[in-house]
Motif scaffolding. Structure first.
Motif, PDB file in Angstrom:
ATOM      1  N   HIS A   1      13.845  -4.451 -11.933  1.00  0.00           N
ATOM      2  CA  HIS A   1      13.792  -4.546 -13.689  1.00  0.00           C
ATOM      3  C   HIS A   1      13.419  -6.257 -13.636  1.00  0.00           C
ATOM      4  N   LYS A   2      14.297  -6.767 -11.784  1.00  0.00           N
ATOM      5  CA  LYS A   2      14.540  -8.125 -11.863  1.00  0.00           C
ATOM      6  C   LYS A   2      14.786  -8.886 -10.249  1.00  0.00           C
ATOM      7  N   PRO A   3      13.509  -8.484  -9.527  1.00  0.00           N
ATOM      8  CA  PRO A   3      13.192  -9.020  -8.463  1.00  0.00           C
ATOM      9  C   PRO A   3      13.505  -9.758  -7.820  1.00  0.00           C
ATOM     10  N   ALA A   4      13.831 -10.651  -6.668  1.00  0.00           N
ATOM     11  CA  ALA A   4      14.453 -11.463  -6.726  1.00  0.00           C
ATOM     12  C   ALA A   4      13.025 -12.133  -6.150  1.00  0.00           C
TER      13      ALA A   4
ATOM     14  N   ALA B   1      10.001  -7.373  -5.116  1.00  0.00           N
ATOM     15  CA  ALA B   1       8.451  -6.829  -6.066  1.00  0.00           C
ATOM     16  C   ALA B   1       7.643  -6.075  -5.816  1.00  0.00           C
ATOM     17  N   GLN B   2       6.868  -5.882  -5.013  1.00  0.00           N
ATOM     18  CA  GLN B   2       5.350  -4.981  -3.876  1.00  0.00           C
ATOM     19  C   GLN B   2       6.590  -4.072  -3.305  1.00  0.00           C
ATOM     20  N   PHE B   3       7.603  -4.219  -2.940  1.00  0.00           N
ATOM     21  CA  PHE B   3       8.097  -3.130  -2.070  1.00  0.00           C
ATOM     22  C   PHE B   3       8.811  -2.347  -2.958  1.00  0.00           C
ATOM     23  N   ILE B   4       8.982  -2.818  -4.024  1.00  0.00           N
ATOM     24  CA  ILE B   4       9.439  -1.768  -4.873  1.00  0.00           C
ATOM     25  C   ILE B   4       9.082  -0.956  -6.292  1.00  0.00           C
ATOM     26  N   GLY B   5       8.402   0.287  -6.162  1.00  0.00           N
ATOM     27  CA  GLY B   5       7.720   0.244  -7.414  1.00  0.00           C
ATOM     28  C   GLY B   5       6.773   0.289  -6.980  1.00  0.00           C
TER      29      GLY B   5
ATOM     30  N   PHE C   1      -0.519 -17.857 -19.062  1.00  0.00           N
ATOM     31  CA  PHE C   1       0.259 -18.369 -18.389  1.00  0.00           C
ATOM     32  C   PHE C   1      -0.428 -19.584 -17.381  1.00  0.00           C
ATOM     33  N   PRO C   2      -0.946 -20.894 -18.288  1.00  0.00           N
ATOM     34  CA  PRO C   2      -1.705 -21.562 -16.743  1.00  0.00           C
ATOM     35  C   PRO C   2      -0.783 -21.435 -15.779  1.00  0.00           C
ATOM     36  N   GLN C   3      -1.619 -21.746 -14.544  1.00  0.00           N
ATOM     37  CA  GLN C   3      -0.250 -22.465 -13.019  1.00  0.00           C
ATOM     38  C   GLN C   3       0.405 -21.365 -12.646  1.00  0.00           C
ATOM     39  N   THR C   4      -0.003 -20.127 -12.848  1.00  0.00           N
ATOM     40  CA  THR C   4       0.810 -19.619 -11.809  1.00  0.00           C
ATOM     41  C   THR C   4       0.330 -17.734 -12.114  1.00  0.00           C
ATOM     42  N   GLU C   5       1.023 -16.967 -11.341  1.00  0.00           N
ATOM     43  CA  GLU C   5       0.915 -15.720 -11.532  1.00  0.00           C
ATOM     44  C   GLU C   5       2.172 -14.974 -11.678  1.00  0.00           C
ATOM     45  N   VAL C   6       1.597 -14.039 -12.794  1.00  0.00           N
ATOM     46  CA  VAL C   6       2.225 -12.795 -13.893  1.00  0.00           C
ATOM     47  C   VAL C   6       2.787 -12.085 -13.067  1.00  0.00           C
ATOM     48  N   CYS C   7       3.732 -11.553 -13.182  1.00  0.00           N
ATOM     49  CA  CYS C   7       3.934  -9.987 -12.589  1.00  0.00           C
ATOM     50  C   CYS C   7       4.149  -8.871 -13.439  1.00  0.00           C
TER      51      CYS C   7
ATOM     52  N   LEU D   1       7.589 -14.852 -10.479  1.00  0.00           N
ATOM     53  CA  LEU D   1       8.229 -14.069  -9.263  1.00  0.00           C
ATOM     54  C   LEU D   1       8.245 -16.179  -8.644  1.00  0.00           C
ATOM     55  N   GLU D   2       9.033 -15.853  -7.366  1.00  0.00           N
ATOM     56  CA  GLU D   2       9.330 -16.893  -6.359  1.00  0.00           C
ATOM     57  C   GLU D   2       8.669 -16.297  -5.543  1.00  0.00           C
TER      58      GLU D   2
END
Length: 337
Positions: free
Chosen positions: A224-227, A232-236, A248-254, A335-336
């Motif tokens: 639920h809180k990948p670092a 995030a890509q590897f788990i689930g 959410f401008p100027q960012t990527e949302v997961c 995420l970072e």
């Protein structure tokens, strides 16, 4: 004080660094999984902890004693189950399990008592006189586990022991290993590249990539809180969506697929709250994945994955239908890299 301490471990092979400043602390009785893709360094780390491989720097301490390469098994008191099980083909199941006790010169009557106890725990009573070639993969796996457990190790190491069995046996074996480990209270380190295994079995998970720890936490934290984006890509599964698409401008949302609700195009205006994200798209694909159903929806050139419980044999939507997606803003993660 931690029961297992992995302190500043480095390791290189032929000039390529495979482990970089690895630090871990594991409490007594914990089940910790080393999880990562092939070649990430997890098996090398396990071998260093077992004393089978020399590190280039750092040290490993188990129950207050430093583990050194070449130490006898009696000095280490570490049990290990390999991917291949490594059973002695010329020994019966009983003889394989008793091997470590005989090395320790335990009296014969006590050996029989302890072997019978662990065989009962692992539900292989009655296979005492069978040789490995007379047993199924699942039975061989239990004999290998019994051999490691019967000596009551300070630490149990499991190197992908479920990879050689079929899916049905693997599922029951996960439960068996976890139940036995908890019942006996043995501190355990488990290596796998299977995310589901790690989530189901672990108290804590160490996610490793390119020889570095990406995150160390509980299954809930990891999921639920990948670092970072790798975790995030590897788990689930995560949807990585341009922030401009969801406000959410100027960012990527997961967003996890289970946090997206698929509705009919005419229902979208009637559901959700004022702050929720509402998108329209076209249904590209639809899959039944056992007890869940997965849909892929094209939204402005981006595919968004949606998962929900499989409560019907048929979808209410057809391919290429225009559909709506409802997303609660609080379920979005930034995420970072």
């Amino acid at each position: 004080m931690s029961y297992v301490q992995v302190i500043n471990i480095d390791k290189s092979f032929q000039g390529r660094q495979v482990l970089k400043k690895i630090d871990l602390e594991i409490a007594k009785g914990e089940f910790v999984t080393l999880l990562g893709p092939s070649g990430c360094g997890k098996t090398t780390l396990l071998r260093i902890i077992a004393g089978l491989e020399r590190s280039d720097g750092g040290k490993v301490i188990v129950n207050g004693k430093e583990i050194l390469e070449g130490q006898s098994k009696k000095e280490q008191n570490i049990g290990m189950v390999f991917q291949s099980y490594a059973l002695f083909p010329n020994m019966t199941a009983f003889e394989n399990i008793a091997f470590g006790l005989k090395i320790k010169k335990v009296p014969s009557a006590e050996i029989r008592k302890q072997v019978e106890e662990v065989m009962d725990i692992l539900s292989i009573t009655g296979k005492e006189n069978n040789y490995p070639h007379q047993m199924s993969g699942g039975q061989q796996q239990r004999v290998a586990l019994a051999r490691a457990l019967v000596v009551r190790p300070d630490l149990l190491l499991l190197d992908e022991p479920l990879s050689a069995v079929d899916a049905k046996v693997r599922e029951s074996a996960r439960t068996l290993i976890r139940d036995v480990q908890k019942k006996m209270g043995i501190t355990t380190i488990f290596v796998t590249h299977d995310q589901l295994e790690a989530l189901v079995m672990s108290d804590r998970i160490v996610v490793i990539d390119s020889g570095e720890i990406m995150q160390y936490g509980t299954p809930e934290q990891i999921y639920h809180k990948p670092a970072n984006k790798f975790v995030a890509q590897f788990i689930g599964t995560y949807n990585f969506i341009p922030g401009t698409l969801v406000g959410f401008p100027q960012t990527e949302v997961c967003i996890r697929p289970e946090h997206v609700l698929l509705v009919g195009k005419n229902e979208l205006s009637q559901v959700g709250e004022a702050d929720d994200i509402k998108l329209r798209g076209s249904l590209e694909n639809f899959y039944i994945l056992g007890n869940t159903v997965r849909a892929e929806v094209a939204v402005e050139g981006k595919t968004i994955v949606v998962d929900h419980l499989n409560q019907s044999a048929r979808s209410q939507f057809a391919l290429n239908d225009e559909v709506g997606l409802l997303i609660e803003r609080k379920s979005c993660t930034i995420l970072e890299s």
